[in-house]
Structures are given as C-alpha cells and as structure tokens.
Design a protein around this motif. Structure first.
Motif, PDB file in Angstrom:
ATOM      1  N   LEU A 178       0.826  -1.214   0.000  1.00  0.00           N
ATOM      2  CA  LEU A 178       0.000   0.000   0.000  1.00  0.00           C
ATOM      3  C   LEU A 178       0.857   1.259   0.000  1.00  0.00           C
ATOM      4  O   LEU A 178       0.569   2.225  -0.712  1.00  0.00           O
ATOM      5  CB  LEU A 178      -0.924   0.012   1.221  1.00  0.00           C
ATOM      6  CG  LEU A 178      -2.099  -0.946   1.197  1.00  0.00           C
ATOM      7  CD1 LEU A 178      -2.794  -0.964   2.558  1.00  0.00           C
ATOM      8  CD2 LEU A 178      -3.078  -0.571   0.100  1.00  0.00           C
ATOM      9  N   ILE A 179       1.920   1.251   0.780  1.00  0.00           N
ATOM     10  CA  ILE A 179       2.823   2.397   0.831  1.00  0.00           C
ATOM     11  C   ILE A 179       3.466   2.621  -0.536  1.00  0.00           C
ATOM     12  O   ILE A 179       3.550   3.762  -1.007  1.00  0.00           O
ATOM     13  CB  ILE A 179       3.893   2.203   1.926  1.00  0.00           C
ATOM     14  CG1 ILE A 179       3.236   2.297   3.305  1.00  0.00           C
ATOM     15  CG2 ILE A 179       5.018   3.227   1.788  1.00  0.00           C
ATOM     16  CD1 ILE A 179       4.128   1.858   4.441  1.00  0.00           C
ATOM     17  N   ALA A 180       3.900   1.543  -1.178  1.00  0.00           N
ATOM     18  CA  ALA A 180       4.524   1.671  -2.492  1.00  0.00           C
ATOM     19  C   ALA A 180       3.552   2.273  -3.506  1.00  0.00           C
ATOM     20  O   ALA A 180       3.928   3.143  -4.298  1.00  0.00           O
ATOM     21  CB  ALA A 180       5.028   0.308  -2.970  1.00  0.00           C
ATOM     22  N   VAL A 181       2.305   1.837  -3.477  1.00  0.00           N
ATOM     23  CA  VAL A 181       1.298   2.369  -4.400  1.00  0.00           C
ATOM     24  C   VAL A 181       1.060   3.852  -4.103  1.00  0.00           C
ATOM     25  O   VAL A 181       1.025   4.687  -5.020  1.00  0.00           O
ATOM     26  CB  VAL A 181      -0.021   1.570  -4.302  1.00  0.00           C
ATOM     27  CG1 VAL A 181      -1.161   2.277  -5.020  1.00  0.00           C
ATOM     28  CG2 VAL A 181       0.169   0.166  -4.862  1.00  0.00           C
ATOM     29  N   ALA A 182       0.909   4.200  -2.823  1.00  0.00           N
ATOM     30  CA  ALA A 182       0.665   5.595  -2.449  1.00  0.00           C
ATOM     31  C   ALA A 182       1.852   6.481  -2.830  1.00  0.00           C
ATOM     32  O   ALA A 182       1.668   7.589  -3.347  1.00  0.00           O
ATOM     33  CB  ALA A 182       0.387   5.699  -0.951  1.00  0.00           C
ATOM     34  N   GLU A 183       3.070   5.991  -2.597  1.00  0.00           N
ATOM     35  CA  GLU A 183       4.245   6.790  -2.947  1.00  0.00           C
ATOM     36  C   GLU A 183       4.403   6.922  -4.457  1.00  0.00           C
ATOM     37  O   GLU A 183       4.854   7.961  -4.942  1.00  0.00           O
ATOM     38  CB  GLU A 183       5.493   6.207  -2.311  1.00  0.00           C
ATOM     39  CG  GLU A 183       5.562   6.479  -0.817  1.00  0.00           C
ATOM     40  CD  GLU A 183       6.869   6.036  -0.179  1.00  0.00           C
ATOM     41  OE1 GLU A 183       7.537   5.121  -0.720  1.00  0.00           O
ATOM     42  OE2 GLU A 183       7.216   6.611   0.867  1.00  0.00           O
ATOM     43  N   ALA A 184       4.007   5.900  -5.199  1.00  0.00           N
ATOM     44  CA  ALA A 184       4.074   5.996  -6.654  1.00  0.00           C
ATOM     45  C   ALA A 184       3.102   7.060  -7.167  1.00  0.00           C
ATOM     46  O   ALA A 184       3.394   7.776  -8.118  1.00  0.00           O
ATOM     47  CB  ALA A 184       3.770   4.638  -7.288  1.00  0.00           C
ATOM     48  N   GLU A 185       1.974   7.175  -6.504  1.00  0.00           N
ATOM     49  CA  GLU A 185       0.956   8.137  -6.930  1.00  0.00           C
ATOM     50  C   GLU A 185       1.225   9.543  -6.396  1.00  0.00           C
ATOM     51  O   GLU A 185       1.021  10.531  -7.094  1.00  0.00           O
ATOM     52  CB  GLU A 185      -0.425   7.675  -6.456  1.00  0.00           C
ATOM     53  CG  GLU A 185      -1.560   8.538  -6.976  1.00  0.00           C
ATOM     54  CD  GLU A 185      -2.924   7.972  -6.630  1.00  0.00           C
ATOM     55  OE1 GLU A 185      -3.857   8.775  -6.503  1.00  0.00           O
ATOM     56  OE2 GLU A 185      -3.050   6.739  -6.491  1.00  0.00           O
ATOM     57  N   HIS A 186       1.700   9.646  -5.135  1.00  0.00           N
ATOM     58  CA  HIS A 186       1.810  10.947  -4.472  1.00  0.00           C
ATOM     59  C   HIS A 186       3.237  11.371  -4.150  1.00  0.00           C
ATOM     60  O   HIS A 186       3.444  12.451  -3.609  1.00  0.00           O
ATOM     61  CB  HIS A 186       1.008  10.944  -3.166  1.00  0.00           C
ATOM     62  CG  HIS A 186      -0.430  10.601  -3.365  1.00  0.00           C
ATOM     63  ND1 HIS A 186      -1.328  11.465  -3.948  1.00  0.00           N
ATOM     64  CD2 HIS A 186      -1.130   9.474  -3.074  1.00  0.00           C
ATOM     65  CE1 HIS A 186      -2.522  10.885  -4.000  1.00  0.00           C
ATOM     66  NE2 HIS A 186      -2.422   9.681  -3.481  1.00  0.00           N
ATOM     67  N   GLY A 187       4.199  10.536  -4.452  1.00  0.00           N
ATOM     68  CA  GLY A 187       5.583  10.834  -4.112  1.00  0.00           C
ATOM     69  C   GLY A 187       5.930  10.282  -2.740  1.00  0.00           C
ATOM     70  O   GLY A 187       5.052   9.923  -1.955  1.00  0.00           O
ATOM     71  N   PRO A 188       7.223  10.213  -2.456  1.00  0.00           N
ATOM     72  CA  PRO A 188       7.647   9.636  -1.176  1.00  0.00           C
ATOM     73  C   PRO A 188       7.235  10.506   0.006  1.00  0.00           C
ATOM     74  O   PRO A 188       7.075  11.723  -0.121  1.00  0.00           O
ATOM     75  CB  PRO A 188       9.163   9.555  -1.295  1.00  0.00           C
ATOM     76  CG  PRO A 188       9.537  10.421  -2.436  1.00  0.00           C
ATOM     77  CD  PRO A 188       8.329  10.585  -3.301  1.00  0.00           C
ATOM     78  N   ILE A 189       7.077   9.857   1.136  1.00  0.00           N
ATOM     79  CA  ILE A 189       6.744  10.552   2.375  1.00  0.00           C
ATOM     80  C   ILE A 189       8.017  11.210   2.893  1.00  0.00           C
ATOM     81  O   ILE A 189       9.075  10.587   2.945  1.00  0.00           O
ATOM     82  CB  ILE A 189       6.193   9.555   3.415  1.00  0.00           C
ATOM     83  CG1 ILE A 189       4.941   8.885   2.864  1.00  0.00           C
ATOM     84  CG2 ILE A 189       5.913  10.239   4.738  1.00  0.00           C
ATOM     85  CD1 ILE A 189       4.481   7.694   3.664  1.00  0.00           C
ATOM     86  N   THR A 190       7.906  12.479   3.262  1.00  0.00           N
ATOM     87  CA  THR A 190       9.085  13.201   3.742  1.00  0.00           C
ATOM     88  C   THR A 190       9.321  12.916   5.222  1.00  0.00           C
ATOM     89  O   THR A 190       8.413  12.500   5.949  1.00  0.00           O
ATOM     90  CB  THR A 190       8.918  14.723   3.561  1.00  0.00           C
ATOM     91  OG1 THR A 190       7.864  15.166   4.429  1.00  0.00           O
ATOM     92  CG2 THR A 190       8.598  15.091   2.115  1.00  0.00           C
ATOM     93  N   GLU A 191      10.525  13.162   5.670  1.00  0.00           N
ATOM     94  CA  GLU A 191      10.857  12.998   7.083  1.00  0.00           C
ATOM     95  C   GLU A 191      10.002  13.924   7.951  1.00  0.00           C
ATOM     96  O   GLU A 191       9.578  13.546   9.043  1.00  0.00           O
ATOM     97  CB  GLU A 191      12.349  13.271   7.311  1.00  0.00           C
ATOM     98  CG  GLU A 191      12.806  12.976   8.718  1.00  0.00           C
ATOM     99  CD  GLU A 191      12.636  11.520   9.149  1.00  0.00           C
ATOM    100  OE1 GLU A 191      12.362  11.290  10.342  1.00  0.00           O
ATOM    101  OE2 GLU A 191      12.769  10.615   8.301  1.00  0.00           O
ATOM    102  N   GLU A 192       9.722  15.120   7.441  1.00  0.00           N
ATOM    103  CA  GLU A 192       8.876  16.057   8.182  1.00  0.00           C
ATOM    104  C   GLU A 192       7.458  15.506   8.371  1.00  0.00           C
ATOM    105  O   GLU A 192       6.867  15.646   9.446  1.00  0.00           O
ATOM    106  CB  GLU A 192       8.821  17.415   7.471  1.00  0.00           C
ATOM    107  CG  GLU A 192      10.129  18.176   7.462  1.00  0.00           C
ATOM    108  CD  GLU A 192      11.115  17.685   6.395  1.00  0.00           C
ATOM    109  OE1 GLU A 192      10.695  17.011   5.426  1.00  0.00           O
ATOM    110  OE2 GLU A 192      12.313  17.957   6.566  1.00  0.00           O
TER     111      GLU A 192
END
Length: 90
Positions: free
Chosen positions: A49-63
């Motif tokens: 799920l994280i991979a799909v979300a990051e592919a669609e919205h970009g990686p999650i930032t540290e912030e």
C-alpha cells in the motif's frame, strides 16, 4: 468459526525453532508460527500500500513522518490521561 487448518512441513534453523518453541507457551508452536506469519503478511500488505501511495503521491518526507509521530504521541497521551480524568470526576 475459524478457518480449517492444514498440516505443512517447513524448515527453519534449529536455534530459531527452539527459541520459538520456548516462547510459544500453552498455545503451542503452531499458533506461535501462525501469528508470526500473519504479522508478516500484514507488513507485506502495508508495504505494498505504501509503495502504491508513494508511486501516486511521491515519497513521504521525514517532516511528514515526524508530524504524524507527534500526532500519535499526543493522542496516546490524551488516551492515558482520560482514565485519570474520569476517576477525578467520580
């Protein structure tokens, strides 16, 4: 109603098997291994799920990670304070 079970033969290092058997307690080794495999499947699903979300919205930032951790920390603090508030009101 629980799912039907089936017997499987697996191989694992002896030290891992002995540690699992020692920790399995009264529920037994099969239940211990089943719970461990179920947790791994949940993690694998979450990673997908994280991979799909990051592919669609970009990686999650540290912030974003830190902000979410702070929200969770505050929510836990509020939850642990709630029983005290209820006791004080009684």
């Amino acid at each position: 109603m629980s799912e039907p079970t089936q017997k499987y033969s697996i191989s694992m290092p002896r030290d891992v098997a002995e540690a699992a058997r020692a920790r399995s307690g009264p529920s037994g080794l099969s239940a211990y291994v089943t719970a461990a495999v179920a947790r791994q499947i949940e993690r694998d699903n979450l990673n997908e799920l994280i991979a799909v979300a990051e592919a669609e919205h970009g990686p999650i930032t540290e912030e974003e990670i830190q902000a979410t951790r702070e929200i969770l920390r505050r929510a836990r603090a509020e939850q642990s304070a709630e029983p005290e508030q209820h006791r004080g009101a009684a």
